[in-house]
Design a protein around this motif. Structure first.
Motif, PDB file in Angstrom:
ATOM      1  N   GLN A  68       0.933  -1.158  -0.188  1.00 59.24           N
ATOM      2  CA  GLN A  68      -0.518   0.397  -0.339  1.00 59.24           C
ATOM      3  C   GLN A  68       1.145   1.569   0.126  1.00 59.24           C
ATOM      4  O   GLN A  68      -0.013   2.242  -0.277  1.00 59.24           O
ATOM      5  N   SER A  69       2.354   1.393   0.163  1.00 61.02           N
ATOM      6  CA  SER A  69       3.198   2.581   0.345  1.00 61.02           C
ATOM      7  C   SER A  69       1.818   3.647   1.233  1.00 61.02           C
ATOM      8  O   SER A  69       2.469   4.704   0.867  1.00 61.02           O
ATOM      9  N   TRP A  70       1.532   3.589   2.599  1.00 57.54           N
ATOM     10  CA  TRP A  70       1.071   4.592   3.253  1.00 57.54           C
ATOM     11  C   TRP A  70       2.159   5.325   3.146  1.00 57.54           C
ATOM     12  O   TRP A  70       1.814   6.199   3.272  1.00 57.54           O
ATOM     13  N   ASN A  71       3.154   4.954   4.061  1.00 60.54           N
ATOM     14  CA  ASN A  71       5.201   6.389   4.324  1.00 60.54           C
ATOM     15  C   ASN A  71       4.662   7.415   3.174  1.00 60.54           C
ATOM     16  O   ASN A  71       5.083   8.383   3.293  1.00 60.54           O
ATOM     17  N   LYS A  72       4.206   7.485   1.683  1.00 57.51           N
ATOM     18  CA  LYS A  72       4.946   7.776   0.572  1.00 57.51           C
ATOM     19  C   LYS A  72       3.844   8.028   0.401  1.00 57.51           C
ATOM     20  O   LYS A  72       4.080   9.576  -0.076  1.00 57.51           O
ATOM     21  N   PHE A  73       2.773   7.633   0.668  1.00 59.25           N
ATOM     22  CA  PHE A  73       0.813   7.852   0.646  1.00 59.25           C
ATOM     23  C   PHE A  73       1.034   9.944   0.901  1.00 59.25           C
ATOM     24  O   PHE A  73       1.215  10.970   0.625  1.00 59.25           O
ATOM     25  N   ILE A  74       1.327   9.380   2.364  1.00 54.27           N
ATOM     26  CA  ILE A  74       1.650  10.531   3.237  1.00 54.27           C
ATOM     27  C   ILE A  74       2.124  11.940   3.029  1.00 54.27           C
ATOM     28  O   ILE A  74       2.225  13.012   3.367  1.00 54.27           O
ATOM     29  N   THR A  75       3.791  11.256   2.982  1.00 54.12           N
ATOM     30  CA  THR A  75       4.954  12.456   2.467  1.00 54.12           C
ATOM     31  C   THR A  75       4.456  12.851   1.434  1.00 54.12           C
ATOM     32  O   THR A  75       4.697  14.247   1.707  1.00 54.12           O
TER      33      THR A  75
END
Length: 301
Positions: free
Chosen positions: A226-233
């Motif tokens: 899901q790459s949540w960290n990248k999405f939020i950044t």
């Protein structure tokens, strides 16, 4: 070899190292590791840079000690009036070279007067759910998993240091790069849509303990996809550019368990298999993700 590199680049590498150690002592980053030849290599040229464009697609970058210029393919049109501050050269694991140019551009003042608050719930089944009821899912990456495993097996069987191992490594790196590009492309499109089409003043997201969640063996693979960290950044810098305030909730805020109508907390919803539930107090039927997103929007009030 040092006489072939301009002094400013060497000085810049020491400045970057100093900044990394400062971040480490402030507990904002991990202890810096030494770069290895096999890993991604980067260096920055801080000044005396010129860009010459033959046409829309191709041009040359001139940096100290490279009088003949470095031929580059331009990904977007760069105005001649903007001053170039620095350029970072990067060699990827697939043996591709990129030059990232930082330019000084005039400030564009944006005034955001919207009072609309948008809550975003992050999930595994649906990557993001908005408080207005919209849901978006990451492209299906499961179809790439079988070949990815096969490429990893092929690499493990090759003799270390051999040419065949290097060929196998590049093949694997290119496939991983393809998967990462699919994810990045999706994230950029969705974040752009969120900040430009919804006319929001504030965006509220969950402050998840992603490292802790990755310890769950059953869900770690799907959470990683899901790459949540990248999405939020990416969402954070795009929101800032549009004068949208990004708010992160308290880590222990139980957005999924609280009924957005009456505020009753139902601890049975901790079970991730429960996708819809009826509030025992007010009788409202709640969709797990939409209810959580609405609670996140209410968090900003």
């Amino acid at each position: 070899m040092c006489n072939k590199v301009n002094s400013q680049t060497l000085q810049q590498s020491l400045k970057d190292l100093e900044r990394t150690f400062k971040n480490f002592f402030k507990k904002q980053a991990k202890y810096p590791n030494s770069k290895k030849k096999k890993n991604r290599q980067t260096f920055r040229v801080p000044q005396h840079i010129q860009l010459y464009m033959n046409n829309i697609k191709y041009g040359y970058i001139f940096v100290p000690k490279f009088k003949e210029g470095i031929k580059v393919r331009i990904h977007r049109t760069l105005p001649d009036t903007f001053k170039i501050k620095n350029v970072t050269f990067e060699k990827t694991t697939t043996n591709k070279y990129y030059a990232s140019i930082v330019m000084e551009v005039p400030d564009v003042q944006i005034t955001n007067t919207s009072n609309y608050i948008l809550g975003i719930d992050l999930g595994v089944k649906d990557t993001i759910t908005l408080s207005n009821g919209e849901k978006y899912s990451m492209p299906n990456l499961k179809k790439y998993e079988k070949r990815l495993k096969r490429l990893y097996r092929q690499l493990s069987k090759k003799q270390k240091g051999s040419k065949n191992r290097e060929k196998s490594r590049i093949k694997l790196a290119k496939y991983i790069e393809k998967i990462n590009n699919i994810k990045k492309d999706w994230i950029h499109k969705i974040t752009h849509k969120i900040v430009s089409e919804n006319q929001v003043g504030k965006i509220v997201v969950e402050n998840l303990n992603i490292k802790g969640m990755l310890k769950n063996k059953k869900l770690s693979k799907y959470i990683h996809w899901q790459s949540w960290n990248k999405f939020i950044t990416i969402l954070e810098y795009k929101a800032k550019r549009q004068e949208i305030e990004l708010i992160k909730t308290d880590r222990f805020y139980a957005s999924s368990q609280i009924c957005h109508i009456c505020g009753h907390k139902n601890e049975k919803v901790k079970n991730l298999n429960i996708r819809k539930w009826v509030c025992p107090k007010c009788g409202t039927e709640n969709d797990r993700d939409i209810n959580a997103a609405i609670n996140l929007a209410n968090y900003a009030f």
